[in-house]
Design a protein around this motif. Structure first.
Motif, PDB file in Angstrom:
ATOM      1  N   THR A 261       0.830  -1.202   0.000  1.00 20.50           N
ATOM      2  CA  THR A 261       0.000   0.000   0.000  1.00 20.50           C
ATOM      3  C   THR A 261       0.866   1.254   0.000  1.00 20.50           C
ATOM      4  O   THR A 261       0.623   2.198  -0.769  1.00 20.50           O
ATOM      5  N   ALA A 262       1.892   1.259   0.844  1.00 25.27           N
ATOM      6  CA  ALA A 262       2.786   2.415   0.919  1.00 25.27           C
ATOM      7  C   ALA A 262       3.544   2.610  -0.392  1.00 25.27           C
ATOM      8  O   ALA A 262       3.770   3.747  -0.837  1.00 25.27           O
ATOM      9  N   ARG A 263       3.924   1.510  -1.028  1.00 25.10           N
ATOM     10  CA  ARG A 263       4.669   1.596  -2.290  1.00 25.10           C
ATOM     11  C   ARG A 263       3.808   2.258  -3.371  1.00 25.10           C
ATOM     12  O   ARG A 263       4.265   3.157  -4.071  1.00 25.10           O
ATOM     13  N   TYR A 264       2.564   1.833  -3.489  1.00 29.93           N
ATOM     14  CA  TYR A 264       1.697   2.429  -4.503  1.00 29.93           C
ATOM     15  C   TYR A 264       1.363   3.880  -4.162  1.00 29.93           C
ATOM     16  O   TYR A 264       1.278   4.725  -5.058  1.00 29.93           O
ATOM     17  N   ALA A 265       1.192   4.164  -2.881  1.00 25.97           N
ATOM     18  CA  ALA A 265       0.881   5.543  -2.487  1.00 25.97           C
ATOM     19  C   ALA A 265       2.031   6.487  -2.789  1.00 25.97           C
ATOM     20  O   ALA A 265       1.828   7.709  -2.884  1.00 25.97           O
ATOM     21  N   SER A 266       3.241   5.949  -2.963  1.00 28.73           N
ATOM     22  CA  SER A 266       4.407   6.781  -3.261  1.00 28.73           C
ATOM     23  C   SER A 266       4.536   7.107  -4.745  1.00 28.73           C
ATOM     24  O   SER A 266       5.292   8.004  -5.127  1.00 28.73           O
ATOM     25  N   PHE A 267       3.804   6.380  -5.608  1.00 26.33           N
ATOM     26  CA  PHE A 267       3.864   6.648  -7.038  1.00 26.33           C
ATOM     27  C   PHE A 267       3.054   7.913  -7.341  1.00 26.33           C
ATOM     28  O   PHE A 267       1.894   8.020  -6.926  1.00 26.33           O
ATOM     29  N   PRO A 268       3.620   8.864  -8.070  1.00 25.85           N
ATOM     30  CA  PRO A 268       2.913  10.149  -8.275  1.00 25.85           C
ATOM     31  C   PRO A 268       1.522  10.006  -8.876  1.00 25.85           C
ATOM     32  O   PRO A 268       0.591  10.699  -8.448  1.00 25.85           O
ATOM     33  N   ASN A 269       1.350   9.119  -9.868  1.00 23.13           N
ATOM     34  CA  ASN A 269       0.029   9.007 -10.506  1.00 23.13           C
ATOM     35  C   ASN A 269      -0.999   8.426  -9.541  1.00 23.13           C
ATOM     36  O   ASN A 269      -2.162   8.852  -9.514  1.00 23.13           O
ATOM     37  N   TYR A 270      -0.577   7.439  -8.723  1.00 25.04           N
ATOM     38  CA  TYR A 270      -1.505   6.881  -7.741  1.00 25.04           C
ATOM     39  C   TYR A 270      -1.751   7.868  -6.602  1.00 25.04           C
ATOM     40  O   TYR A 270      -2.892   8.003  -6.120  1.00 25.04           O
ATOM     41  N   ALA A 271      -0.703   8.561  -6.155  1.00 23.97           N
ATOM     42  CA  ALA A 271      -0.874   9.547  -5.083  1.00 23.97           C
ATOM     43  C   ALA A 271      -1.864  10.625  -5.512  1.00 23.97           C
ATOM     44  O   ALA A 271      -2.732  11.038  -4.722  1.00 23.97           O
ATOM     45  N   ALA A 272      -1.754  11.069  -6.773  1.00 23.29           N
ATOM     46  CA  ALA A 272      -2.685  12.077  -7.269  1.00 23.29           C
ATOM     47  C   ALA A 272      -4.110  11.536  -7.330  1.00 23.29           C
ATOM     48  O   ALA A 272      -5.079  12.252  -7.022  1.00 23.29           O
ATOM     49  N   ASN A 273      -4.235  10.258  -7.680  1.00 19.09           N
ATOM     50  CA  ASN A 273      -5.563   9.654  -7.759  1.00 19.09           C
ATOM     51  C   ASN A 273      -6.196   9.521  -6.374  1.00 19.09           C
ATOM     52  O   ASN A 273      -7.387   9.797  -6.197  1.00 19.09           O
ATOM     53  N   PHE A 274      -5.393   9.110  -5.377  1.00 20.06           N
ATOM     54  CA  PHE A 274      -5.920   9.028  -4.017  1.00 20.06           C
ATOM     55  C   PHE A 274      -6.352  10.416  -3.538  1.00 20.06           C
ATOM     56  O   PHE A 274      -7.383  10.556  -2.873  1.00 20.06           O
ATOM     57  N   ALA A 275      -5.563  11.442  -3.880  1.00 27.17           N
ATOM     58  CA  ALA A 275      -5.918  12.804  -3.476  1.00 27.17           C
ATOM     59  C   ALA A 275      -7.220  13.248  -4.137  1.00 27.17           C
ATOM     60  O   ALA A 275      -8.073  13.869  -3.484  1.00 27.17           O
ATOM     61  N   ARG A 276      -7.388  12.925  -5.428  1.00 30.00           N
ATOM     62  CA  ARG A 276      -8.635  13.293  -6.117  1.00 30.00           C
ATOM     63  C   ARG A 276      -9.843  12.639  -5.472  1.00 30.00           C
ATOM     64  O   ARG A 276     -10.916  13.233  -5.377  1.00 30.00           O
ATOM     65  N   MET A 277      -9.675  11.370  -5.055  1.00 29.70           N
ATOM     66  CA  MET A 277     -10.790  10.647  -4.445  1.00 29.70           C
ATOM     67  C   MET A 277     -10.999  11.031  -2.986  1.00 29.70           C
ATOM     68  O   MET A 277     -12.041  10.724  -2.401  1.00 29.70           O
ATOM     69  N   GLY A 278      -9.980  11.664  -2.384  1.00 32.09           N
ATOM     70  CA  GLY A 278     -10.078  12.058  -0.984  1.00 32.09           C
ATOM     71  C   GLY A 278     -10.008  10.879  -0.024  1.00 32.09           C
ATOM     72  O   GLY A 278     -10.664  10.886   1.026  1.00 32.09           O
ATOM     73  N   VAL A 279      -9.202   9.859  -0.383  1.00 30.38           N
ATOM     74  CA  VAL A 279      -9.075   8.676   0.472  1.00 30.38           C
ATOM     75  C   VAL A 279      -7.615   8.357   0.701  1.00 30.38           C
ATOM     76  O   VAL A 279      -6.725   8.773  -0.052  1.00 30.38           O
ATOM     77  N   ASP A 280      -7.362   7.617   1.759  1.00 32.94           N
ATOM     78  CA  ASP A 280      -6.044   7.047   1.995  1.00 32.94           C
ATOM     79  C   ASP A 280      -5.944   5.744   1.218  1.00 32.94           C
ATOM     80  O   ASP A 280      -6.955   5.046   1.025  1.00 32.94           O
ATOM     81  N   ALA A 281      -4.755   5.404   0.770  1.00 36.73           N
ATOM     82  CA  ALA A 281      -4.582   4.171  -0.004  1.00 36.73           C
ATOM     83  C   ALA A 281      -5.114   2.957   0.746  1.00 36.73           C
ATOM     84  O   ALA A 281      -5.697   2.043   0.147  1.00 36.73           O
ATOM     85  N   ALA A 282      -4.946   2.939   2.059  1.00 29.98           N
ATOM     86  CA  ALA A 282      -5.396   1.797   2.847  1.00 29.98           C
ATOM     87  C   ALA A 282      -6.910   1.629   2.813  1.00 29.98           C
ATOM     88  O   ALA A 282      -7.418   0.524   3.030  1.00 29.98           O
ATOM     89  N   ASP A 283      -7.639   2.709   2.519  1.00 30.74           N
ATOM     90  CA  ASP A 283      -9.097   2.631   2.463  1.00 30.74           C
ATOM     91  C   ASP A 283      -9.602   1.842   1.260  1.00 30.74           C
ATOM     92  O   ASP A 283     -10.796   1.550   1.161  1.00 30.74           O
ATOM     93  N   THR A 284      -8.704   1.495   0.343  1.00 31.09           N
ATOM     94  CA  THR A 284      -9.090   0.737  -0.852  1.00 31.09           C
ATOM     95  C   THR A 284      -8.715  -0.732  -0.726  1.00 31.09           C
ATOM     96  O   THR A 284      -8.769  -1.466  -1.721  1.00 31.09           O
ATOM     97  N   THR A 285      -8.348  -1.173   0.470  1.00 30.79           N
ATOM     98  CA  THR A 285      -7.920  -2.556   0.696  1.00 30.79           C
ATOM     99  C   THR A 285      -8.821  -3.235   1.725  1.00 30.79           C
ATOM    100  O   THR A 285      -9.584  -2.583   2.436  1.00 30.79           O
ATOM    101  N   ILE A 286      -8.698  -4.555   1.792  1.00 27.42           N
ATOM    102  CA  ILE A 286      -9.346  -5.351   2.841  1.00 27.42           C
ATOM    103  C   ILE A 286      -8.223  -5.881   3.725  1.00 27.42           C
ATOM    104  O   ILE A 286      -7.350  -6.612   3.261  1.00 27.42           O
ATOM    105  N   ARG A 287      -8.246  -5.518   5.008  1.00 28.19           N
ATOM    106  CA  ARG A 287      -7.097  -5.776   5.880  1.00 28.19           C
ATOM    107  C   ARG A 287      -7.320  -6.869   6.910  1.00 28.19           C
ATOM    108  O   ARG A 287      -6.435  -7.189   7.684  1.00 28.19           O
ATOM    109  N   ASP A 288      -8.511  -7.460   6.916  1.00 31.03           N
ATOM    110  CA  ASP A 288      -8.797  -8.477   7.920  1.00 31.03           C
ATOM    111  C   ASP A 288      -9.965  -9.318   7.431  1.00 31.03           C
ATOM    112  O   ASP A 288     -10.849  -8.807   6.742  1.00 31.03           O
ATOM    113  N   VAL A 289      -9.985 -10.577   7.819  1.00 30.36           N
ATOM    114  CA  VAL A 289     -11.061 -11.462   7.374  1.00 30.36           C
ATOM    115  C   VAL A 289     -12.416 -10.976   7.870  1.00 30.36           C
ATOM    116  O   VAL A 289     -13.447 -11.213   7.232  1.00 30.36           O
TER     117      VAL A 289
END
Length: 258
Positions: A187-215
């Motif tokens: 998650t941190a690796r993708y959030a560091s990529f400029p195109n993905y970081a810009a996309n997360f900013a446009r959506m107003g979410v943290d990268a972790a909010d797009t994942t499933i972290r627990d069963v």
């Protein structure tokens, strides 16, 4: 166009032998499609050919092959040489890292693949122009790193371009404590990529909010995502890249209990 479809995604770096060990469990667990990402150290089509040899109904997909690294003519030639069953195959493609000419590159690749007899092409897309291209020229779009609300909004817009356009979404998923560290690192690796970081900013979410972290999150997340799009791909994040770890993930997340 299907609703409520759940598929699974595996790392391309696993290789054909490991994928052949895992694929029968994926089919038995009731997943719709086995998606394999394509990387410099992992040939998705070779892995899917191995999966095809040990399954009979499981659909097979690449998610996605960057066409700046692997031209569409090369992809089509490999599909033919490996004899991957076309009635089960979806070729997912993306523009890759090269920004210049991305739309034209993907548009041309779709045409080459269709002309070569590949019937089903999906486009991996972040931006609205690339998404519209996938809906208009290909059979649909593969979304990535988006929360359910954004996936629903994008799917509605794409179905407005073409009602039959198939909208799938990759969702990174970890279901055991030992896999969470790997998920956090990815998650941190993708959030560091400029195109993905810009996309997360446009959506107003943290990268972790797009994942499933627990069963315990799995049921509610699947309900939200399957209501939003045509196909949800659980991109499996496991403690270690062994066939056994992936089979356990399949066993615990598949629609059909094993």
């Amino acid at each position: 166009m299907s609703r409520g479809t759940v598929s699974i995604g595996l790392a391309g770096s696993l290789g054909p032998d490991a994928v052949a060990q895992i694929a029968p469990s994926v089919e038995a667990a009731g997943f719709h499609t086995l998606w394999i990402n394509d990387t410099p150290d992992g040939d998705a089509l070779a892995a899917l050919a191995a999966a095809a040899g040990v399954t009979s109904t499981l659909r097979l997909a690449t998610g996605v092959i960057p066409v700046d690294r692997r031209p569409a003519s090369e992809i089509a030639a490999e599909v033919a040489s490996l004899a991957v069953p076309l009635d089960r195959l979806t070729v997912g493609i993306g523009s890759g890292m090269a920004k210049a000419g991305a739309l034209a590159r993907v548009r041309d690749a779709i045409a080459v693949l269709h002309d070569a007899g590949v019937p089903r092409v999906l486009v991996g897309a972040l931006g609205p122009k690339m998404r519209r291209l996938g809906a208009a020229r290909a059979e649909g779009v593969l979304l990535n790193w988006v929360p359910p609300t954004e996936a629903a909004a994008q799917a509605e817009a794409l179905h407005g371009v073409d009602a039959d356009s198939h909208v799938a979404v990759y969702v990174r998923t970890a279901i055991v404590d030992a896999a969470r560290e790997r998920l956090a690192a990815e998650t941190a690796r993708y959030a560091s990529f400029p195109n993905y970081a810009a996309n997360f900013a446009r959506m107003g979410v943290d990268a972790a909010d797009t994942t499933i972290r627990d069963v315990t999150e799995l049921g509610d997340a699947l309900e939200a995502y399957t209501a939003a799009v045509d196909e949800v791909v659980l991109r499996a994040i496991v403690p270690d890249d062994t066939a056994a770890a992936y089979i356990e993930f399949v066993r615990r997340t598949g629609p059909t209990p094993l």
